[in-house]
Design an enzyme around this catalytic site. Structure first.
Site, PDB file in Angstrom:
ATOM      1  N   LYS A  79      -4.051   2.159  12.650  1.00 45.21           N
ATOM      2  CA  LYS A  79      -3.942   3.422  11.917  1.00 45.21           C
ATOM      3  C   LYS A  79      -5.326   4.018  11.683  1.00 45.21           C
ATOM      4  CE  LYS A  79      -1.700   5.242   7.706  1.00 45.21           C
ATOM      5  NZ  LYS A  79      -1.081   4.903   6.424  1.00 45.21           N
ATOM      6  N   SER A 155       3.270   7.341   5.901  1.00 43.91           N
ATOM      7  CA  SER A 155       2.212   8.017   6.623  1.00 43.91           C
ATOM      8  C   SER A 155       1.768   7.294   7.905  1.00 43.91           C
ATOM      9  CB  SER A 155       0.993   8.164   5.718  1.00 43.91           C
ATOM     10  OG  SER A 155       0.496   6.880   5.361  1.00 43.91           O
ATOM     11  N   SER A 179       4.266   3.654   3.057  1.00 44.55           N
ATOM     12  CA  SER A 179       3.756   4.193   4.320  1.00 44.55           C
ATOM     13  C   SER A 179       3.853   3.261   5.525  1.00 44.55           C
ATOM     14  CB  SER A 179       2.306   4.650   4.160  1.00 44.55           C
ATOM     15  OG  SER A 179       2.267   5.839   3.420  1.00 44.55           O
TER      16      SER A 179
END
Lengths: 492, 485
Positions: A79, A155, A179
């Site tokens: 990420k 996210s 997330s």
């Protein structure tokens, strides 16, 4: 051979047995990305050359009989908010355009430097992890591999989508209010949010530092357990990590859950939870009962305060955590440098932060302001304690709590963009875990009528990752849906 | 002049823990002085995204030491706060500090610093001490107005400060000066800070006339400047009151001549203090405090008492002598090296240090350990006077040469100023003086004290080389012959 249909631990076996070269594996995944990422947009940056080079050097090392670590060169996607030395770490934000950190996050040191994973690319995310749909990225949205018109959750949407689409074996996400689990649920993969303090946050760009943890994402429970085993544990660079023994998670997956007590919170099945989701989750609970587990009802009287509590704390912390971004030391400044340092700083932030980030910084600053601090922040901390207590009451009676991960399946891109409150409500079943600092696992348990995955959440007590991985693994073996790969129009 | 009765002064002192090897929250060296800009940095003290602070345990020990020396109550459990404000030298956009509101606690509360004012001891109370990080530094080439850029050097960023907050217990700039002297002495004795290093301590001085708003003069770097700034502020505030002008609560800047009001945003800023969650709460238990207390070095008060008792120095002498630890260490090394010395020589040694040597150090803006002067030399000097090799008066002219490390015997030889102790030589000179000064001789008949006048004349004739003791004896003898006793 469609290797990308294999699980991580299966591929590792093949490499170990020298049935396949690491370079071939990396090449295969890079090709898969090449073919599919125009549609999905899971990745913001790829490191093709360095990944292939690393693969070749690993292959040479194996030929020479050298050890290269437990992960045997398997591809890992990271990420955009986790620092990887010399790799663009931009948190989906224009303000960090071009930023390449001079250091590795601790998880990178462990997974890559020590155990030999190969970082193949950086995945898309909501800007600074603020969002649940991966629509708030300066690079544009990521699509759900099961339906390209839908969001992948967020996210950590890029990490979720890349695993679901067979674009990688392992991925890292970060979970502040859900997330990791939201994209795991929406993309039909496995994602784990560790207990607060279980995994080092050193090198994770903070959004709300009292809530978040880095979590593993993969196709199956065993792969997540494998990553967690390596990532977890005390880190002298993060004082909030706990010096507690790390269990051998991969070795305790097959334990019996006979007589384990599962708490079923009625509030987590209440209004606003989609019926198809409820049915699917209930079916899985039945399966677990079939395996010998018992269920009892537990209660969360403070669940209705979760969302305001979570957002007050997260936004307050965010307003301070994001204060450092001014383009002065790293990232990009405004082109217009007229005025004094305060004007240039304000202009840079106004131009480079997206709308959701600006909204949260402003709300957070407001909540921390003199005169409002007690009313908002302190009150939120008190409610946070009540929510923790609700969980502690529940764990007196049960070993783990089972419920849906998300209230619905993936929604359409753009559907909730103009309704931030409705978007915030999507976190209602995940963020209590962050407020309490507990661990939770999301695994796919079925599909809705439109073929979109449904996530099953298992919430464990502090440091009981072993327990929830065990439950998740047994359920996964019963369901056998984890082997499914998202249908993509092209490149399958 | 207005009197001082109605003034209240409170000080906030930031002292750097210069004895710490590494910074407060990372392992970078904190010995940044003189280093190339931005070379003593890491992701943590640069505030890079994702980097986290980790407490330096030695800083906790040093703070404990200081708290014990100042007789503060150490809190058993505390945590750090974020003080949010924007400035380019502050790389995170917040300073990690401690806060005694919003559920927080200082490192330690209370404390006392005794001072002596006009021979009376007064106890200045402290409010609290706490730990915090220092920001980086803005660097301007030449001067702020001429430099085309503002550059930032983060070498200092993250070094450790202890903030000491006094109660508004001081009632004159002189008291503030004495307080700072005593406080800095204590800090120096704890071994946590070399207060003489540039920027190692900074003072914010709060002053108000009772019943009126206070002003805060920020960031003053020396005791002398604090006293001057406070004297200026006292005068300014009292004049304003006299002339009926309104005083406002404000921050002011001292430029060396006057204070200037700063209408800056920072003063009105809302720092939005809230707990720093990247650090865990710190717990200090009794056994830890006891351990640190056992290892606590001798403090100025104890040393003073020891000097009075062991070396029979007066209370005043001991107090002044111990104020600067390097001077006191020097004293002790010197007198310990000479076994024949007793209380009389100790007193002489002390006088030399406090008067001529300290005077020279002040004039030359040096510290004793920055010169080549060795404790042995002062011993030699005192011995030479005692043995009549030189006179005290001549010895005073040796100070400059002594500071270079030159041996006393060498200086005497070079200067050709050995004391004249040859009786026949001195007797001739004394006879001349008596002949040349019949008026003084006459005075001696009425008051014996006038004899000193004749000694002076002998000294003048010999350019100070005459041994005063022998001179006096010869003069006595010669006057007696003239029938003067």
């Amino acid at each position: 051979m469609k290797t990308f249909k294999l699980m991580g631990h299966e591929i590792i076996e093949k490499i170990k047995e020298r049935e396949i070269k690491i370079e071939e594996i990396i090449q295969l995944y890079l090709e898969r990305i090449e073919k599919t990422d125009k549609l999905l947009h899971s990745y913001t940056h790829l490191s093709k050359e360095s990944a292939l080079e690393k693969a070749r050097s690993f292959d040479r090392a194996l030929n020479e009989g050298k050890s290269i670590g437990k992960l045997y060169g398997s591809p890992l996607s990271i990420k955009g908010c986790i620092c990887v030395k010399d790799s663009p770490t931009t948190c989906g934000s224009k303000i960090l355009e071009g930023y390449r950190p001079p250091y590795n996050a601790t998880v990178l040191e462990r997974l890559v430097e020590k155990e030999g994973a190969i970082c193949i690319g950086r995945t898309n995310m909501d800007e600074f992890a603020m969002g649940g749909s991966t629509e708030n990225s300066c690079y544009g949205p990521t699509k759900n591999p099961w339906d390209l018109e839908c969001v992948p959750g967020g996210s950590s949407g890029g990490s979720g989508a890349c695993i679901a689409a067979g674009q990688s074996i392992f991925a890292l996400g970060s979970d502040t209010g859900g997330s990791v689990r939201s994209p795991a649920a929406y993309c039909g993969i496995v994602g784990l949010k560790p207990t607060y303090g279980r995994v080092s946050r050193y090198g994770l760009v903070s959004y709300a530092n009292s809530l978040e943890q880095i979590g593993p994402m993969a196709r199956c429970v065993r792969d997540c357990a494998l990553l967690l085993e390596i990532m977890a544990g005390y880190d002298e660079l993060d004082s909030t990590t706990v010096n507690e023994k790390v269990d051998a998670y991969t070795e305790s997956l097959n334990n019996s859950i006979e007589n384990k007590v599962l708490g079923v919170p009625k509030e987590f099945f209440g209004e606003g939870i989609n019926n198809e989701v409820k049915d699917s989750v209930n079916k899985s609970i039945d399966i677990l009962q079939g395996l010998g587990a018992k269920t009892i009802e537990v209660s969360f009287p403070h669940l209705e305060y979760t969302i305001p509590t979570y957002y007050l704390i997260a936004m307050s912390e965010a307003s301070s955590n994001l204060a450092r971004f001014d383009g002065l030391r790293y990232g990009k400044m405004s082109e217009n440098l007229t005025g004094d340092v305060f004007e240039v700083f304000s202009r840079t932030r106004g131009e480079k932060f997206g709308a959701e980030v600006r909204r949260r910084i402003m709300l957070g600053s407001y909540a921390l302001s003199a005169g409002y601090y007690d009313m908002f922040y302190i009150k939120a901390l008190k409610v946070r304690t009540l929510i923790k207590n609700d969980f502690q009451e529940a764990y007196k009676k049960c070993d783990a709590i089972v419920c849906p991960t998300m209230p619905t399946t993936a929604f359409k891109i753009g559907e909730l963009v103009d309704d931030p409150l409705q978007m915030y409500m999507m976190d209602v079943l995940t963020c209590p875990v962050n407020l309490a600092g507990l661990t939770a696992l999301s695994i796919p348990c079925g599909f809705d009528g439109n073929g979109l995955p449904i996530g099953f959440q298992i919430i464990g007590n502090y440091f009981d990752e072993k327990g929830i991985l065990n439950i998740g693994y047994l359920l996964e073996q019963e369901l056998q849906i984890y082997k499914k790969i998202a249908p993509l129009n092209e490149g399958n | 002049m207005p009197n001082n009765d109605g003034v209240m002064i409170g000080l906030e002192i930031h002292t750097q823990l210069t004895a710490l090897k590494s910074k407060l929250f990372c392992s970078c060296s904190s010995d940044y002085r003189g280093s190339a800009p931005n070379t003593f940095t890491c992701p943590t003290c640069l505030g890079l995204p994702g980097a986290m602070p980790v407490i330096n345990k030695k800083a906790i020990e040093f703070a404990t030491r200081l708290a014990l020396a100042l007789k503060c109550d150490i809190n058993e459990r505390f945590f750090f706060f974020r003080k949010n404000y924007y400035y380019p030298d502050l790389p995170r956009g917040f300073q990690i500090t401690m806060y005694n509101k919003a559920g927080g606690k200082a490192f330690a509360d209370g404390g006392i610093v005794p001072i002596r004012i006009k021979d009376k001891v007064k106890e200045i109370k402290l409010n609290r001490i706490h730990l915090e990080e220092d920001p980086g530094r803005l660097v301007h080439e030449g001067s702020i107005s001429k430099s085309p850029y503002t550059r930032v050097d983060y070498n200092r960023s993250g070094t450790t400060l202890i903030e000491i907050v006094s109660e508004p217990d001081m009632s004159s700039p002189e008291e503030a000066r004495e307080f700072l002297k005593q406080l800095l002495a204590i800090i120096q004795y704890t071994g946590i800070c070399d207060t003489n290093l540039e920027g190692a301590f900074r003072v914010d001085a709060n002053i108000s006339v009772k019943g009126y708003e206070r002003s805060e003069v920020k960031n003053i770097n020396s005791i002398k400047e604090v006293e001057s700034a406070l004297a200026y502020e006292e005068k300014r505030q009292k004049l304003a009151i006299k002339e009926g002008r309104e005083l406002i609560q404000e921050t002011r800047h001292w430029d060396g001549q006057k204070t200037i009001g700063l209408r800056n945003k920072e003063f009105e800023a809302d720092y939005k203090y809230f707990p720093e969650q990247d650090l865990v709460p710190i717990e200090i238990d009794k056994s830890y405090i006891e351990k640190v207390e056992k290892e606590l070095p001798e403090m100025p008060k104890e040393r003073k008492e020891r000097y009075q008792k062991k070396y029979q120095l007066s209370e005043f002498d001991s107090e002044v002598l111990v104020l600067d630890k390097t001077i006191a260490d020097f004293f002790e090394e010197g007198i310990k090296s000479e076994k024949t010395f007793g209380p009389q020589e100790y007193k002489l040694y002390c006088n030399w240090l406090m008067n001529d040597i300290s005077g020279w150090l002040n004039d030359n803006n040096k510290r004793i350990n920055e010169t080549n002067l060795k404790p042995k030399q002062v011993v030699e000097l005192i011995r030479s006077i005692k043995e009549g090799k030189i006179t005290g008066k001549i010895a005073k002219t040796f100070v400059g040469e002594m500071m270079k490390g030159t041996a006393i015997s060498e200086i005497i030889k070079k200067s050709g100023k050995e004391a004249i102790s040859d009786i026949t030589v001195l007797e001739d000179i004394c006879k001349q003086v008596i002949e040349e000064n019949p008026k003084i001789v006459e005075d001696c008949r009425k008051k014996p004290k006038a004899k000193q006048g004749l000694v002076g004349k002998v000294m003048a004739k010999t350019k100070g080389q005459a041994d005063p003791k022998i001179t006096r004896e010869i003069l006595d003898k010669l006057l007696k012959e003239l029938g003067i006793n």
